[in-house]
Design an enzyme around this catalytic site. Structure first.
Site, PDB file in Angstrom:
ATOM      1  N   SER A 127       0.768 -59.517  30.534  1.00 58.18           N
ATOM      2  CA  SER A 127      -0.222 -60.494  30.972  1.00 58.18           C
ATOM      3  C   SER A 127      -1.652 -59.976  30.955  1.00 58.18           C
ATOM      4  O   SER A 127      -1.934 -58.864  30.539  1.00 58.18           O
ATOM      5  CB  SER A 127       0.084 -60.999  32.380  1.00 58.18           C
ATOM      6  OG  SER A 127      -0.145 -59.957  33.312  1.00 58.18           O
ATOM      7  N   LYS A 186     -12.643 -71.904  28.350  1.00 56.85           N
ATOM      8  CA  LYS A 186     -13.008 -70.671  27.656  1.00 56.85           C
ATOM      9  C   LYS A 186     -13.803 -69.774  28.592  1.00 56.85           C
ATOM     10  O   LYS A 186     -14.714 -70.219  29.276  1.00 56.85           O
ATOM     11  CB  LYS A 186     -13.825 -70.962  26.400  1.00 56.85           C
ATOM     12  CG  LYS A 186     -14.242 -69.690  25.661  1.00 56.85           C
ATOM     13  CD  LYS A 186     -14.692 -69.913  24.234  1.00 56.85           C
ATOM     14  CE  LYS A 186     -15.934 -70.691  24.072  1.00 56.85           C
ATOM     15  NZ  LYS A 186     -16.480 -70.633  22.694  1.00 56.85           N
ATOM     16  N   TYR A 193      -0.139 -64.475  29.254  1.00 56.34           N
ATOM     17  CA  TYR A 193      -0.268 -65.396  30.379  1.00 56.34           C
ATOM     18  C   TYR A 193      -1.150 -64.752  31.442  1.00 56.34           C
ATOM     19  O   TYR A 193      -1.413 -63.556  31.415  1.00 56.34           O
ATOM     20  CB  TYR A 193       1.102 -65.779  30.949  1.00 56.34           C
ATOM     21  CG  TYR A 193       1.859 -64.611  31.537  1.00 56.34           C
ATOM     22  CD1 TYR A 193       1.769 -64.309  32.892  1.00 56.34           C
ATOM     23  CD2 TYR A 193       2.649 -63.795  30.734  1.00 56.34           C
ATOM     24  CE1 TYR A 193       2.450 -63.225  33.434  1.00 56.34           C
ATOM     25  CE2 TYR A 193       3.330 -62.716  31.268  1.00 56.34           C
ATOM     26  CZ  TYR A 193       3.229 -62.438  32.611  1.00 56.34           C
ATOM     27  OH  TYR A 193       3.894 -61.369  33.140  1.00 56.34           O
TER      28      TYR A 193
END
Length: 128
Positions: free
Chosen positions: A25, A9, A58
């Site tokens: 992305s 995280k 991504y």
């Protein structure tokens, strides 16, 4: 049994750029990626603290030390420059892997510099 756990995280990142015309992305400073063990092209879940949006994309590695957090493509419509976001990855673990799993959490300041690393397994905090 396989269960899904948080693996990494990046907490309280600030959006530095938004680029609608890029293929897609999120571009993230490579130093931050290394700190939390997120790889280029890895799937990430993103939460926008400012507007509540939740989405997936991504990762593209950005320039080291740049503090870059740039949402690209369609995801750029879900953020504004300056928004605070949380970026997470997940891992699917079997029961044996669960025992030793230790998520990596980086807390960032307003300049996207790591100010602390949190060991979620032991629930300990170390200042950077």
């Amino acid at each position: 049994m396989i269960r899904t756990f948080m693996n990494s995280k990046i907490h309280r990142a600030r959006v530095t750029e938004s680029n609608l015309n890029y293929v897609g992305s999120i571009t993230i400073d490579a130093n931050i990626l290394d700190a939390v063990d997120i790889l280029p092209n890895e799937k990430v879940a993103i939460v926008n603290n400012n507007n509540g949006a939740r989405f997936e994309t991504y990762v593209i590695a950005g320039e080291r030390g740049s503090g870059k957090m740039c949402l690209n493509g369609a995801a750029s419509r879900l953020v504004e420059v300056g928004d605070v976001i949380i970026i997470m990855t997940y891992a699917q673990l079997n029961e044996d892997e669960m025992v030793d799993h230790s998520p990596k959490v980086a807390v960032l300041n307003e300049n996207n510099e790591i100010i602390e690393m949190i060991n979620e397994k032991e629930n300990t905090i170390s200042n950077v």
